[in-house]
Design an enzyme around this catalytic site. Sequence first.
Site, PDB file in Angstrom:
ATOM      1  N   HIS A   1       0.843  -1.187   0.000  1.00  0.00           N
ATOM      2  CA  HIS A   1       0.000   0.000   0.000  1.00  0.00           C
ATOM      3  C   HIS A   1       0.881   1.242   0.000  1.00  0.00           C
ATOM      4  O   HIS A   1       1.756   1.385   0.863  1.00  0.00           O
ATOM      5  CB  HIS A   1      -0.879   0.034   1.251  1.00  0.00           C
ATOM      6  CG  HIS A   1      -1.835  -1.117   1.367  1.00  0.00           C
ATOM      7  ND1 HIS A   1      -3.103  -1.090   0.839  1.00  0.00           N
ATOM      8  CD2 HIS A   1      -1.693  -2.327   1.968  1.00  0.00           C
ATOM      9  CE1 HIS A   1      -3.721  -2.230   1.113  1.00  0.00           C
ATOM     10  NE2 HIS A   1      -2.887  -2.993   1.791  1.00  0.00           N
ATOM     11  N   VAL A   2       0.665   2.120  -0.949  1.00  0.00           N
ATOM     12  CA  VAL A   2       1.352   3.407  -0.984  1.00  0.00           C
ATOM     13  C   VAL A   2       0.300   4.488  -0.756  1.00  0.00           C
ATOM     14  O   VAL A   2      -0.545   4.731  -1.622  1.00  0.00           O
ATOM     15  CB  VAL A   2       2.073   3.633  -2.324  1.00  0.00           C
ATOM     16  CG1 VAL A   2       2.784   4.985  -2.320  1.00  0.00           C
ATOM     17  CG2 VAL A   2       3.074   2.508  -2.596  1.00  0.00           C
TER      18      VAL A   2
END
Length: 202
Positions: free
Chosen positions: A140-141
């Site tokens: 997840h960014v």
Amino acid sequence: MGNRATSSSSSSSSPGSFVRKAVRYSAATGEVQSCVFCNIVRGDDPQSTALIAETRAVAAFLPRRQDGARDHILVVPKHHVRNLSSLKVGDPAHLRMLRDMKRHGMTCARARHPDVVDDAAYRLVFHVPPFNSVDHLHLHVFLPPFDNFWKDFTYTGGWPWCESFEHVWQRMGGDDSGVLEEAVETQERAGQKGEEESKSRL
């Protein structure tokens, strides 16, 4: 490192299989038959989730639901890797994969937000099994702020359900000195040279 998905749909029923965390497995062998993220990478996603960008090894796309932050990008290896528990400490291939996931995620994030000049503004995290939602490793960014405390809390590293990229990298044998990074790149170049030599002999 897991098994490549071979079917284009994880929603169709088939005898002798079961679905867990958006992945269909063979009940007899445990082999992956289909995977929602593999489908997206191949362009077979029925909900038409579009890739932002891809490299030879990894791909980035937007989740179907934006989780209450300014931005949220998912980065996955293009071959099927189940989750963090599938990684081996010190494995150069796994370290290279993690490095590629981070690099690609940050490249996509910077391109989408040229106004953000500090990389520390982004939050890079993995959900730890069994708290991961899909059985295909994904980074997840996030670009905060989050819309609410619960989303912020859910995607904060340092809790049993969530681990920061930096912590995973160090736990897998990476370091900040660049020594292992250089070793991984050296092995990668050697492997590419070997492939080229093999092709030249054909």
